[in-house]
Design an enzyme around this catalytic site. Structure first.
Site, PDB file in Angstrom:
ATOM      1  N   GLU A  77      27.613  42.840 -51.383  1.00 12.49           N
ATOM      2  CA  GLU A  77      28.610  43.629 -52.108  1.00 12.49           C
ATOM      3  C   GLU A  77      29.930  43.594 -51.351  1.00 12.49           C
ATOM      4  OE1 GLU A  77      28.126  48.001 -51.771  1.00 12.49           O
ATOM      5  OE2 GLU A  77      26.115  47.491 -51.059  1.00 12.49           O
ATOM      6  N   CYS A 109      23.632  47.828 -52.860  1.00 13.26           N
ATOM      7  CA  CYS A 109      22.605  47.458 -51.871  1.00 13.26           C
ATOM      8  C   CYS A 109      21.363  46.848 -52.514  1.00 13.26           C
ATOM      9  CB  CYS A 109      22.194  48.675 -51.045  1.00 13.26           C
ATOM     10  SG  CYS A 109      23.548  49.421 -50.166  1.00 13.26           S
ATOM     11  N   HIS A 241      15.197  51.829 -48.050  1.00 13.23           N
ATOM     12  CA  HIS A 241      16.621  51.534 -47.872  1.00 13.23           C
ATOM     13  C   HIS A 241      17.164  52.624 -46.940  1.00 13.23           C
ATOM     14  CE1 HIS A 241      20.773  50.700 -48.432  1.00 13.23           C
ATOM     15  NE2 HIS A 241      21.011  51.821 -49.079  1.00 13.23           N
ATOM     16  N   LYS A 250      14.126  62.050 -45.715  1.00 10.53           N
ATOM     17  CA  LYS A 250      14.118  62.899 -46.904  1.00 10.53           C
ATOM     18  C   LYS A 250      13.408  62.196 -48.066  1.00 10.53           C
ATOM     19  CE  LYS A 250      18.342  65.541 -46.284  1.00 10.53           C
ATOM     20  NZ  LYS A 250      19.587  65.981 -46.863  1.00 10.53           N
ATOM     21  N   ASN A 284      24.144  51.084 -41.496  1.00 11.70           N
ATOM     22  CA  ASN A 284      23.850  50.631 -42.858  1.00 11.70           C
ATOM     23  C   ASN A 284      24.378  49.211 -43.026  1.00 11.70           C
ATOM     24  OD1 ASN A 284      23.237  50.379 -45.544  1.00 11.70           O
ATOM     25  ND2 ASN A 284      24.553  52.048 -46.264  1.00 11.70           N
TER      26      ASN A 284
HETATM   27  P1  HMG Z   1      28.740  65.120 -44.436  1.00 13.32           P
HETATM   28  O1  HMG Z   1      28.996  65.813 -45.721  1.00 13.32           O
HETATM   29  O2  HMG Z   1      29.849  65.056 -43.445  1.00 13.32           O
HETATM   30  O3  HMG Z   1      27.469  65.721 -43.707  1.00 13.32           O
HETATM   31  O4  HMG Z   1      28.312  63.615 -44.709  1.00 13.32           O
HETATM   32  P2  HMG Z   1      26.625  67.027 -44.047  1.00 13.32           P
HETATM   33  O5  HMG Z   1      27.461  68.212 -43.898  1.00 13.32           O
HETATM   34  O6  HMG Z   1      25.883  66.821 -45.343  1.00 13.32           O
HETATM   35  O7  HMG Z   1      25.597  66.957 -42.836  1.00 13.32           O
HETATM   36  C1  HMG Z   1      24.669  65.911 -42.735  1.00 13.32           C
HETATM   37  C2  HMG Z   1      23.399  66.477 -42.119  1.00 13.32           C
HETATM   38  O8  HMG Z   1      23.675  66.850 -40.757  1.00 13.32           O
HETATM   39  C3  HMG Z   1      22.889  67.760 -42.794  1.00 13.32           C
HETATM   40  O9  HMG Z   1      21.480  67.697 -42.780  1.00 13.32           O
HETATM   41  C4  HMG Z   1      23.370  68.850 -41.869  1.00 13.32           C
HETATM   42  O10 HMG Z   1      22.585  70.024 -41.924  1.00 13.32           O
HETATM   43  C5  HMG Z   1      23.218  68.180 -40.527  1.00 13.32           C
HETATM   44  P3  HMG Z   1      20.672  67.825 -44.159  1.00 13.32           P
HETATM   45  O11 HMG Z   1      21.041  69.117 -44.773  1.00 13.32           O
HETATM   46  O12 HMG Z   1      21.120  66.655 -45.013  1.00 13.32           O
HETATM   47  O13 HMG Z   1      19.240  67.703 -43.751  1.00 13.32           O
HETATM   48  N1  HMG Z   1      24.062  68.736 -39.453  1.00 13.32           N
HETATM   49  C6  HMG Z   1      23.660  68.858 -38.179  1.00 13.32           C
HETATM   50  N2  HMG Z   1      22.493  68.559 -37.596  1.00 13.32           N
HETATM   51  C7  HMG Z   1      22.395  68.786 -36.244  1.00 13.32           C
HETATM   52  N3  HMG Z   1      23.408  69.297 -35.505  1.00 13.32           N
HETATM   53  C8  HMG Z   1      24.577  69.628 -36.075  1.00 13.32           C
HETATM   54  C9  HMG Z   1      24.743  69.408 -37.461  1.00 13.32           C
HETATM   55  N4  HMG Z   1      25.774  69.596 -38.339  1.00 13.32           N
HETATM   56  C10 HMG Z   1      25.331  69.179 -39.550  1.00 13.32           C
HETATM   57  N5  HMG Z   1      25.579  70.105 -35.318  1.00 13.32           N
HETATM   58  C11 HMG Z   1      27.135  62.058 -46.119  1.00 13.32           C
HETATM   59  C12 HMG Z   1      27.014  63.173 -45.097  1.00 13.32           C
HETATM   60  C13 HMG Z   1      25.783  61.371 -46.265  1.00 13.32           C
HETATM   61  C14 HMG Z   1      27.570  62.632 -47.454  1.00 13.32           C
HETATM   62  C15 HMG Z   1      28.202  61.033 -45.609  1.00 13.32           C
HETATM   63  O14 HMG Z   1      27.823  60.491 -44.381  1.00 13.32           O
HETATM   64  C16 HMG Z   1      28.452  59.898 -46.581  1.00 13.32           C
HETATM   65  O15 HMG Z   1      29.212  60.017 -47.532  1.00 13.32           O
HETATM   66  N6  HMG Z   1      27.801  58.696 -46.323  1.00 13.32           N
HETATM   67  C17 HMG Z   1      27.972  57.531 -47.157  1.00 13.32           C
HETATM   68  C18 HMG Z   1      27.153  57.620 -48.430  1.00 13.32           C
HETATM   69  C19 HMG Z   1      25.675  57.422 -48.217  1.00 13.32           C
HETATM   70  O16 HMG Z   1      25.242  56.881 -47.226  1.00 13.32           O
HETATM   71  N7  HMG Z   1      24.870  57.817 -49.228  1.00 13.32           N
HETATM   72  C20 HMG Z   1      23.452  57.639 -49.176  1.00 13.32           C
HETATM   73  C21 HMG Z   1      22.825  57.498 -50.552  1.00 13.32           C
HETATM   74  S1  HMG Z   1      23.589  56.227 -51.506  1.00 13.32           S
HETATM   75  C22 HMG Z   1      22.940  54.752 -50.853  1.00 13.32           C
HETATM   76  O17 HMG Z   1      22.012  54.769 -50.125  1.00 13.32           O
HETATM   77  C23 HMG Z   1      23.629  53.488 -51.257  1.00 13.32           C
HETATM   78  C24 HMG Z   1      24.555  52.901 -50.211  1.00 13.32           C
HETATM   79  O18 HMG Z   1      23.790  52.286 -49.189  1.00 13.32           O
HETATM   80  C25 HMG Z   1      25.523  51.910 -50.847  1.00 13.32           C
HETATM   81  C26 HMG Z   1      24.989  50.834 -51.759  1.00 13.32           C
HETATM   82  O19 HMG Z   1      24.040  50.966 -52.515  1.00 13.32           O
HETATM   83  O20 HMG Z   1      25.663  49.806 -51.766  1.00 13.32           O
HETATM   84  C27 HMG Z   1      25.422  53.951 -49.560  1.00 13.32           C
END
Ligand code: HMG
Length: 398
Positions: A77, A109, A241, A250, A284
């Site tokens: 991609e 992906c 993935h 999860k 990733n």
């Molecule tokens: P965010 O919003 O900054 O993070 O970004 P958050 O506030 O959701 O926190 C993440 C986790 O850390 C949470 O745990 C918090 O509690 C924990 P959860 O509730 O999820 O279990 N946390 C802590 N833990 C320990 N100590 C601390 C602390 N503070 C918080 N101090 C987000 C997270 C994934 C949204 C961001 O990284 C993002 O946008 N990533 C990119 C998108 C992504 O990877 N999506 C995954 C699904 S889509 C997919 O897999 C396809 C993809 O590969 C692309 C494709 O297909 O081409 C992405």
């Protein structure tokens, strides 16, 4: 799957360093997301160079020549051209013969899995007539500096050589659970080098798609598990993935809940964790992410999976997901460990955050960089553009 090849950049960033630079608690990235390091591609690396290195390794590992390949597909991609496929560059660099079907596939992906399934059907239909298929998944994941997605970046390629007599994993024929829907969870508009993402919604879409694909698979298999066990216990390990490790965890919890497991996290360490070792060190890699997790299972599992079934879950935003399985073949662990992946990862240069940021900025203009402006270091290094054509170094050290 007869052989695997893996290419990762020679440089990386530690996630605790990135957290400090972004004024975030390091435990958020390390535990909250389950990431440790992310690969950073230098300006002489792109999707082509990574794909070519991985492809060459898979062919060498299998002892197969370029003229034995009848289908070469690159799932990506983060392609380098709107028209010419990455696969054509790979064909030229690696030396794949001319009587070969060569193309690129795209669905976020899931693009690599789409190519893999096509290649499997081509082999099973008899059209291959003994020839092999080479599927390469290659990407550089980029969300931009300071974005929530930044700690989930990475870069790398996994090449999969497919043959009638596979020496690593024999994939189940005709049983595959699929789930797709039109969603805007993650995308990259034509004008942008950085991916855009509705982060929390993308997590919801991933989990929904996992549920849909797994239930579809379970219905197709139609097996009732023995008393006291769950359907997913038919697998000795599972590869997901892995956009970041926590999401695989999860996802696994959701899958076990669907199976009726009252303690859905207890099997995580046994079934999933060995598959997260390599992804947690690379980040990733989009199309190659699932295959890196499978490689990790084969390279890092503390026991033996040989003769046992593994389950595979592929997800691509947009979205399309597939759940399928296969049986690990005798000798598979030794063959994959011989690639020396852990040693290669340990030998990478760890960048300071300002160095990484400078590389990210330099990468913004690499598609227009004139050839000869920079010195190339790696095998098949990207040299720049000459007369509107991308040019690459031939050969070189692995
Ligand atoms: P965010 O919003 O900054 O993070 O970004 P958050 O506030 O959701 O926190 C993440 C986790 O850390 C949470 O745990 C918090 O509690 C924990 P959860 O509730 O999820 O279990 N946390 C802590 N833990 C320990 N100590 C601390 C602390 N503070 C918080 N101090 C987000 C997270 C994934 C949204 C961001 O990284 C993002 O946008 N990533 C990119 C998108 C992504 O990877 N999506 C995954 C699904 S889509 C997919 O897999 C396809 C993809 O590969 C692309 C494709 O297909 O081409 C992405």
């Amino acid at each position: 799957i007869d052989a695997l090849g893996v290419a990762v950049p020679s440089t990386c960033v530690r996630l605790e360093d990135l957290a400090v630079a972004r004024n975030v608690e390091p435990s958020k990235f390390l535990l909250g997301l389950g990431t440790r390091m992310m690969g950073v591609a230098l300006p002489d690396e792109d999707t082509v160079t990574l794909a070519a290195r991985a492809a060459r390794e898979a062919l060498q590992s299998a002892g197969v020549g370029g003229d034995e390949v009848g289908l070469l597909a690159v799932g990506t991609e983060t392609a380098v051209d709107h028209s010419k496929p990455v696969a054509s560059y790979v064909q030229g660099l690696v030396g794949i013969g001319s009587n070969c079907r060569v193309f690129e596939t795209k669905h976020a992906c899931y693009g690599g899995t789409a190519a893999l399934q096509l290649a499997l059907d081509w082999i099973r239909s008899g059209s291959a007539r003994g020839r092999k298929a080479l599927v390469v998944c290659s990407d550089i994941a980029r969300y931009g500096l300071g974005t929530p997605g930044e700690p989930t970046q990475g870069a790398g390629a996994v090449a999969i050589l497919i043959s009638e007599a596979p020496r690593l994993v024999a994939l189940e024929a005709g049983v595959s659970g699929i789930y797709s829907q039109d969603v805007h969870d993650f995308w990259r508009p034509l004008y942008s080098k950085d991916a855009l993402v509705d982060g929390h919604y993308s997590v919801k879409c991933y989990l929904e798609a996992l549920e849909g694909a797994f239930l579809n698979y379970r219905a197709l298999v139609g097996e009732t598990p023995p008393e006291g066990s769950f359907f997913s216990d038919r697998f000795a390990a599972l590869a997901y993935h892995v956009p970041y490790g926590k999401l695989a965890r999860k996802g696994h919890q959701r899958l076990r809940e669907l199976d009726g497991d009252p303690t859905p996290d207890t099997s995580f360490a046994r079934l999933v964790e060995p598959g997260l070792v390599l992804p947690s060190l690379v980040g990733n890699i989009y199309t190659g992410s699932l295959n890196l997790s499978l490689t990790s299972l084969l390279a890092c599992h503390p026991g033996s999976l040989e003769g046992q079934r593994v389950g595979l879950f592929s997800y691509g935003s947009g979205s399309c997901a597939e759940f399928f399985g296969g049986t690990v073949q005798p000798g598979a662990h030794a063959r994959v460990r011989a690639l020396g992946l852990m040693e290669r990862l340990e030998a990478r240069q760890v960048l300071e955050v300002p160095e990484y940021e400078a590389i990210m900025r330099a990468r913004e203009s690499i598609d227009e960089r004139p050839a000869g402006a920079d010195q190339t270091t790696g095998a098949f290094g990207y040299l720049g553009v000459e007369q509107e054509r991308r040019t690459y170094a031939r050969g070189g050290a692995a």
